[in-house]
Each structure stands twice: as structure tokens, then as C-alpha cells.
Design a protein around this motif. Sequence first.
Motif: not given
Length: 342
Positions: A143-144, A164, A192-194, A196-197, A223
Motif C-alpha cells: 500500500t501507499d 492496484t 510499495w516505496d516512494d 511505486g511498486i 522510503w
Amino acid sequence: MSRVVQQALLIAMLLVIGACSSSPGTTTSSPSAPTSQPPPTPAQTSSVPDSTQPTPGVPSAYVPPSDFVVEIGTSGVTYELDGSPPSGPTSFVVLGTGSVAVADTMAAGRGEPRILLLDGLGDLISVIDLSGLGVASVVDLATDGTHIAVLDIDVSRDRYTVLTVDLNGDLQSTSEVPVGFRFEDGLTGIVWDDSGILLSFEFGARFARLSGSDGAVYDNPSWDGREVEALASAGKITKFQGESATIGVERDTDLGGATLLGLSLDGSVVVVLDEVELRDGAFFVRRTLQRYTTDGNLLAETEIDISTQVVDIQHPLVVAPDGSVIWMDSRNDGLYFVTLDV
């Protein structure tokens, strides 16, 4: 992580996915485990203290979830107890509000691929139905904070997809996982990082980013602008390269290893250390959660008693938006969510 342990875990994941696509899930009811009653907290864990002051970087709407239990059954989470190993939910995420989304993976076996959306007390907000999207198996979630990514794998059709969705289950995007980045290549999940996936391999030993026409390219997660890289292991030491220091995680056993769980807002690195022994033909695992400072010093650690788990969970730990770590533990009387003291 050692190749022996990697192969054992990958085989377990394949068995889970095969069960989802070929046989109905077996559920058991547990009236004694209501969804909103806090579980008895293990000795090594405690809840994150309440605070009236906002923490920089934490979403303003975020309220840390309490320790709670989710019941087993069609109105709760699905266990498949007849498989080998017994299976259940594969993963969960904590959203930017503090609500919790659980991959009810084995419900796909009865034709209900779904995600359970719970509030911070464990009460059911909604069931996110994925059947209309053609999802075969909810293997992992990421998740973001506001959307949920789903790793969907249909082994029988050789189909690997990352979707998504929003919290209503409406499709936002779809990406195919290209050949060369699949189970046989060590794929175990998504993060999910800064930017995207990312596909995760060998439970966080390396990562690849889904990227348009290129399909996927190997990359390191970042992150809040901080990047960390898992380096090649040497002997009994697994190394991670942070922004300002190399972190060396050493185990006492020949088998096992350390994997990256995530980074906190303060830059601290959270890793999972598995020390594996083979006794009388069976594997015994000692699992320790460790937090390291940005300069590579051990800040805190706690041992997790995984002997209580009734069904196999591939991704039972999550770094929450406030930096705390939450554990999802499958027991006979329900699915326990506990904030660990680390």
C-alpha cells in the motif's frame, strides 16, 4: 537467507496458491474470539503508547491500531486446515488511517477472492471483492497508504499480475509481471516505496521495479527519500547498505538469514533474522525482529514466538506508517494482530 530455507518457503507459497485455485477453503468457527476484543499480549510485546502530539511524516488521520483478534469463518478470515502446510491469509497492510487490510487468500478457493478491510479495533469495515477483476489468488498486498496493490498469480495459466485498487475495490491500474521475474526466479511478494511498486525476491533479499515497456528492472527500495540495499551474504553475516553505514546482521546457525522489512520515519532499518536448525529431519526456526540506527548500531530487538502459528503466513510483519511493527499471528482461536515492542 539460505537456499534450503528459500526453497522451502517458495514451495509453501506454491501450495497455498494451488489450494486457492483447486479446492474450497475449509473454515472453522470460533465464537470465543470476537473481532474487537484485545488478545492476551505475549510477554515480549506491547502496544505503542498513545500520543496527543502528531509525529512528523505520519499522516494526520493516522490512529495506531489496537491489538485485536479477527474471528475464523466465512464472516471473518479463512483457514485451510487440510493442506500441507495448513494455509490462511498470506499478508496484510496498514493504511494511512490506521485501518488494516488483510489478504483473505484461501477464500479464493470457494470463489471469493477478497480483502478484508478492518478498522483499528478489528471491526469489519467492508469486504473488498476482487472476483469482478478476474483475480485468481491474492498472494501479497502492498500500500501507499490510500490504495492497495495486489499480487495475483494463476500458476495454471502462467499469469502473474499486479493490480492496484482503491478501498472500494475499483481498479486503478494493472501491470503484468514479465518472464524472468517470477516464482522460479525467487519472487515472493511486492512492496510499495516512494516511487511505486517493487517486486520482492527471496523475502527482501533483492527487488525489481515494474516499469512500463522495460517490464521490470532491478532497483533498491526508498522510503521518505532514504534508500537501503541488501548486499550479498558472507558466511553467517547478512549485510544491508543504508545511507550512512553498512549494517551487518549475524546469526548463530549455519542455516537462515536476514531480510529487510522496511524503514521507519527516523531512518532506522527494521530486519527479520531467522536462525534455522535441522533436528531429527525437521526445521526449527528462531525468529528475531531487529531495529538498527542509521549508523548501523542495534537499537532494539525482540524474539517472535512463531510456534503459536496454526497456518503458514508468508508475510506476517508490517512496518506501520508511524514506524511501529505489527505482527499477524494465526492461532486456533483467531487471527491475532499485535504491535511489537521494538
